[in-house]
Each structure stands twice: as C-alpha cells, then as structure tokens.
Design a protein around this motif. Structure first.
Motif, PDB file in Angstrom:
ATOM      1  N   HIS A  70       0.861  -1.184   0.000  1.00 31.21           N
ATOM      2  CA  HIS A  70       0.000   0.000   0.000  1.00 31.21           C
ATOM      3  C   HIS A  70       0.895   1.231   0.000  1.00 31.21           C
ATOM      4  O   HIS A  70       2.124   1.113  -0.003  1.00 31.21           O
ATOM      5  CB  HIS A  70      -0.946   0.006   1.208  1.00 31.21           C
ATOM      6  CG  HIS A  70      -0.259   0.079   2.545  1.00 31.21           C
ATOM      7  ND1 HIS A  70       0.523  -0.944   3.038  1.00 31.21           N
ATOM      8  CD2 HIS A  70      -0.247   1.051   3.494  1.00 31.21           C
ATOM      9  CE1 HIS A  70       0.996  -0.605   4.224  1.00 31.21           C
ATOM     10  NE2 HIS A  70       0.555   0.601   4.518  1.00 31.21           N
ATOM     11  N   VAL A  71       0.301   2.409   0.001  1.00 32.42           N
ATOM     12  CA  VAL A  71       1.063   3.657   0.125  1.00 32.42           C
ATOM     13  C   VAL A  71       1.331   3.879   1.608  1.00 32.42           C
ATOM     14  O   VAL A  71       0.449   4.283   2.365  1.00 32.42           O
ATOM     15  CB  VAL A  71       0.296   4.851  -0.484  1.00 32.42           C
ATOM     16  CG1 VAL A  71       1.050   6.151  -0.230  1.00 32.42           C
ATOM     17  CG2 VAL A  71       0.103   4.648  -1.975  1.00 32.42           C
ATOM     18  N   HIS A  72       2.526   3.623   2.027  1.00 31.00           N
ATOM     19  CA  HIS A  72       2.874   3.699   3.442  1.00 31.00           C
ATOM     20  C   HIS A  72       2.919   5.142   3.927  1.00 31.00           C
ATOM     21  O   HIS A  72       3.377   6.037   3.210  1.00 31.00           O
ATOM     22  CB  HIS A  72       4.246   3.057   3.675  1.00 31.00           C
ATOM     23  CG  HIS A  72       4.362   1.678   3.116  1.00 31.00           C
ATOM     24  ND1 HIS A  72       3.913   0.565   3.794  1.00 31.00           N
ATOM     25  CD2 HIS A  72       4.855   1.225   1.939  1.00 31.00           C
ATOM     26  CE1 HIS A  72       4.129  -0.515   3.057  1.00 31.00           C
ATOM     27  NE2 HIS A  72       4.700  -0.148   1.923  1.00 31.00           N
ATOM     28  N   ALA A  73       2.491   5.332   5.167  1.00 37.79           N
ATOM     29  CA  ALA A  73       2.504   6.667   5.781  1.00 37.79           C
ATOM     30  C   ALA A  73       3.577   6.782   6.857  1.00 37.79           C
ATOM     31  O   ALA A  73       3.665   7.817   7.520  1.00 37.79           O
ATOM     32  CB  ALA A  73       1.136   6.984   6.391  1.00 37.79           C
ATOM     33  N   ALA A 174      -7.603   2.892  10.913  1.00 43.77           N
ATOM     34  CA  ALA A 174      -8.480   3.051   9.741  1.00 43.77           C
ATOM     35  C   ALA A 174      -8.971   4.484   9.598  1.00 43.77           C
ATOM     36  O   ALA A 174     -10.009   4.722   8.978  1.00 43.77           O
ATOM     37  CB  ALA A 174      -9.662   2.094   9.851  1.00 43.77           C
ATOM     38  N   ASP A 175      -8.208   5.430  10.148  1.00 39.74           N
ATOM     39  CA  ASP A 175      -8.673   6.822  10.159  1.00 39.74           C
ATOM     40  C   ASP A 175      -7.947   7.720   9.168  1.00 39.74           C
ATOM     41  O   ASP A 175      -8.151   8.933   9.166  1.00 39.74           O
ATOM     42  CB  ASP A 175      -8.536   7.410  11.564  1.00 39.74           C
ATOM     43  CG  ASP A 175      -7.097   7.415  12.074  1.00 39.74           C
ATOM     44  OD1 ASP A 175      -6.292   6.565  11.618  1.00 39.74           O
ATOM     45  OD2 ASP A 175      -6.771   8.242  12.941  1.00 39.74           O
ATOM     46  N   PHE A 176      -7.089   7.160   8.299  1.00 37.65           N
ATOM     47  CA  PHE A 176      -6.501   7.968   7.241  1.00 37.65           C
ATOM     48  C   PHE A 176      -7.566   8.278   6.187  1.00 37.65           C
ATOM     49  O   PHE A 176      -8.571   7.565   6.095  1.00 37.65           O
ATOM     50  CB  PHE A 176      -5.333   7.242   6.576  1.00 37.65           C
ATOM     51  CG  PHE A 176      -4.132   7.029   7.454  1.00 37.65           C
ATOM     52  CD1 PHE A 176      -3.829   7.914   8.474  1.00 37.65           C
ATOM     53  CD2 PHE A 176      -3.304   5.946   7.257  1.00 37.65           C
ATOM     54  CE1 PHE A 176      -2.716   7.725   9.291  1.00 37.65           C
ATOM     55  CE2 PHE A 176      -2.193   5.735   8.050  1.00 37.65           C
ATOM     56  CZ  PHE A 176      -1.900   6.633   9.080  1.00 37.65           C
ATOM     57  N   PRO A 177      -7.371   9.327   5.374  1.00 37.67           N
ATOM     58  CA  PRO A 177      -8.334   9.598   4.297  1.00 37.67           C
ATOM     59  C   PRO A 177      -8.541   8.351   3.426  1.00 37.67           C
ATOM     60  O   PRO A 177      -7.578   7.749   2.950  1.00 37.67           O
ATOM     61  CB  PRO A 177      -7.660  10.725   3.507  1.00 37.67           C
ATOM     62  CG  PRO A 177      -6.836  11.456   4.530  1.00 37.67           C
ATOM     63  CD  PRO A 177      -6.313  10.373   5.435  1.00 37.67           C
ATOM     64  N   LEU A 248      -4.888   8.089  18.565  1.00 42.24           N
ATOM     65  CA  LEU A 248      -3.576   7.879  17.964  1.00 42.24           C
ATOM     66  C   LEU A 248      -2.992   9.167  17.388  1.00 42.24           C
ATOM     67  O   LEU A 248      -3.712   9.968  16.785  1.00 42.24           O
ATOM     68  CB  LEU A 248      -3.655   6.823  16.859  1.00 42.24           C
ATOM     69  CG  LEU A 248      -4.114   5.426  17.301  1.00 42.24           C
ATOM     70  CD1 LEU A 248      -4.185   4.498  16.090  1.00 42.24           C
ATOM     71  CD2 LEU A 248      -3.191   4.852  18.365  1.00 42.24           C
ATOM     72  N   ALA A 249      -1.697   9.343  17.552  1.00 38.19           N
ATOM     73  CA  ALA A 249      -0.999  10.489  16.978  1.00 38.19           C
ATOM     74  C   ALA A 249      -0.771  10.274  15.486  1.00 38.19           C
ATOM     75  O   ALA A 249      -0.788   9.137  14.988  1.00 38.19           O
ATOM     76  CB  ALA A 249       0.336  10.695  17.678  1.00 38.19           C
ATOM     77  N   VAL A 250      -0.547  11.357  14.773  1.00 32.44           N
ATOM     78  CA  VAL A 250      -0.195  11.268  13.348  1.00 32.44           C
ATOM     79  C   VAL A 250       1.200  10.643  13.230  1.00 32.44           C
ATOM     80  O   VAL A 250       2.103  10.998  13.991  1.00 32.44           O
ATOM     81  CB  VAL A 250      -0.205  12.674  12.707  1.00 32.44           C
ATOM     82  CG1 VAL A 250       0.297  12.625  11.277  1.00 32.44           C
ATOM     83  CG2 VAL A 250      -1.595  13.266  12.769  1.00 32.44           C
ATOM     84  N   PRO A 251       1.405   9.696  12.311  1.00 34.22           N
ATOM     85  CA  PRO A 251       2.747   9.111  12.141  1.00 34.22           C
ATOM     86  C   PRO A 251       3.804  10.178  11.884  1.00 34.22           C
ATOM     87  O   PRO A 251       3.576  11.138  11.149  1.00 34.22           O
ATOM     88  CB  PRO A 251       2.570   8.198  10.921  1.00 34.22           C
ATOM     89  CG  PRO A 251       1.116   7.842  10.921  1.00 34.22           C
ATOM     90  CD  PRO A 251       0.409   9.079  11.418  1.00 34.22           C
ATOM     91  N   LYS A 252       4.977  10.002  12.485  1.00 31.35           N
ATOM     92  CA  LYS A 252       6.022  11.019  12.423  1.00 31.35           C
ATOM     93  C   LYS A 252       6.495  11.314  11.006  1.00 31.35           C
ATOM     94  O   LYS A 252       6.892  12.438  10.693  1.00 31.35           O
ATOM     95  CB  LYS A 252       7.209  10.583  13.290  1.00 31.35           C
ATOM     96  CG  LYS A 252       6.896  10.542  14.775  1.00 31.35           C
ATOM     97  CD  LYS A 252       8.108  10.086  15.575  1.00 31.35           C
ATOM     98  CE  LYS A 252       7.793  10.040  17.064  1.00 31.35           C
ATOM     99  NZ  LYS A 252       8.960   9.572  17.860  1.00 31.35           N
TER     100      LYS A 252
END
Length: 284
Positions: A70-73, A174-177, A248-252
């Motif tokens: 997938h498109v990794h964040a 599951a909260d990414f756009p 959850l925090a946004v990934p760094k």
C-alpha cells in the motif's frame, strides 16, 4: 509451494521488509522496502536498501518484482533505488489512483503530477496473478487501512501489509483519508479465510508489552488469538477501532512518506529539479 522468505527489520520505523524466493528458481521479489530518512536534517540515506541489495547479489538471485502492499505513511519506499541496482517491476494496488487524487490535493500538486498510477510498472486488481519464476502470486484487495491495500499470497505465504498485526498487536488504524473500519474488518476476514497453515508476514511490529519483535504467524493463530478480532462482532470491532483511532498520533513520517510513496518511491522536485518536500499546514 513454500517460498523461501528472508525478513529485514528497520528499527527506525518498525518496518519489516521481505525478500521472497521462488523455491524452484533464482527468481525473487522484494516486499515493502525502506529508504532511510533523517527528517529533521532533510537527509536521505540507503543503508537498509543496500543491505537487501547485497543479500540478493550474494545469493545470485534475480529480482523480478518490487511489491508495495500500500502507500505507506510511516516510511519511504526504496523501490526505485533497488530497481536501479537489480531490475524488476514495481507493483501496487490499482486503487493507488484514489490515494493519488486525495493526497495530490492535500499537497497541492500541479497538473504535472499524474494521478493515474503511471509511476508504477503494474497496478493490481483484486484476484490478479503474476509470476515470480515458477511461483504464482495472487493479489487480494484488502482495503480499510487505505483504499489501495493489497495482500499478496505466494504459495503458503501471505504478505498482509498493515491490515493485520501480530495476534497481540491487533489491526491497523483506519482513520486515514479513504480508511474505513468496516472495510478493514471485512478485509481481515478475507485473510483469515486462507488455509489455517498459511504463513502470514507483517509489515510492522512494535513489540507489545516489551516482547521481542516478531513478524510471522499463521492464519490459525490470528483467527484464534488476534486481540482486536477474537470474540468480536463486526459492529464491536468498528466501535473499538474508531475509538482507538481517535487516540492515535499522526505518524512522524507521514508528510515525506506520502509524497514519496504515491510517486512509487521517487522524491518530488522543485521547478529547478532539486529534491524537495512540501509541508501542508492544517492539511492532514
């Protein structure tokens, strides 16, 4: 068939990359490679990718595919760097176009940024197959974490990306756009419908409760012991997942990762051709 799998852990991002070899030939594939970045310094290095390249060369293997689940964040892909050294095709799920459309707007990409997935060599639809030597690989669309998530089944091994974690880790956010907890539940059920003995390989592990890092389990183990699934209905899973995601925090590394990974691992450039990343303000 039971492919040979060698896994490489990146402690900076808790990512596990895999090299998968067809047991009947020298053909192999790389799953979810990592490019190292010191984000604060704006410096990219290649030690993780170089380790995988050296391993493949030492074995005398032939790289045929570089697969992105997938498109990794949370990390940058090293696929084009490895491809330049060893060849192979870069593949991702066909729903990458949805991800490109969403994040093309967030990062204010111009019309020169193609949103048709053409940066990749292959776009997989649900059920598509491809060859790694004599080994037939099958792509299963498993959205929920992102729209483009795919699980890749290769013989008795399946590479699940971020859809599943180890049984004591549960599931992906599951909260990414484009993410959806209900879709994530359904996708996990697709994976758990594979034969019990299927080996499942994770893309991430965080060593819950201080245990050693692990990345391999089985369908039977996940079905019986996954802490987010066992004993829960679909509705209960959705409620749990959405409540957990809210904390959850946004990934760094989400800002550099998305810009690079939606381009198949290529770093964007400014009008003068210099590597450059954008930081959207209040955009994520």
């Amino acid at each position: 068939m039971s492919p040979e799998v060698h896994s490489f852990f990146d402690p900076a991002t808790n990512t596990i990359s895999h090299i998968v070899r067809d047991p009947g030939s020298l053909a192999c594939a790389v799953i979810d490679s990592v490019m190292d970045i010191d984000y604060a310094a704006g410096r990219i290095t290649t030690s993780h990718a170089d380790e995988m390249i050296a391993f493949i060369r030492a074995k005398g293997w032939v790289l045929e595919w570089l697969i992105e689940t997938h498109v990794h964040a949370d990390h940058l892909s090293a696929a084009p760097y490895i491809q330049a050294a060893l060849g192979g095709k870069i593949g991702i799920g066909a729903q990458i176009t949805v991800v490109q459309e969403v994040f093309g707007k967030i990062f204010n990409e111009g019309t020169e940024f193609q949103r048709d997935g053409s940066q990749f060599d292959a776009l997989f639809q649900d059920g598509d197959t491809y060859q790694i030597g004599a080994l037939t690989a099958r792509a299963i669309h498993t959205p929920g974490h992102t729209p483009a998530c795919m699980t890749h089944v290769m013989g008795d091994a399946a590479f699940v990306g971020d859809t599943l974690f180890m049984p004591d880790g549960g599931s992906a956010r599951a909260d990414f756009p484009g993410g959806d907890a209900g879709q994530l539940y359904d996708s996990m059920q697709k994976i758990l419908a594979l034969p019990d003995q299927t080996r499942l390989f994770m893309c991430h592990d965080y060593g819950p409760n201080g245990r050693d890092i692990r990345w391999e389990t089985t369908v039977a183990e996940e079905r019986a012991h996954n802490i987010h699934l066992a004993g829960r209905t679909r509705e209960e899973f959705i409620a749990m997942r959405e409540a957990r995601d809210a904390t959850l925090a946004v990934p760094k590394l989400i800002i550099p990762s998305l810009q690079v990974n939606m381009r198949a691992g290529e770093i964007p450039t400014d009008s003068a051709g210099r590597p450059m990343l954008k930081v959207p303000i209040n955009g994520l």
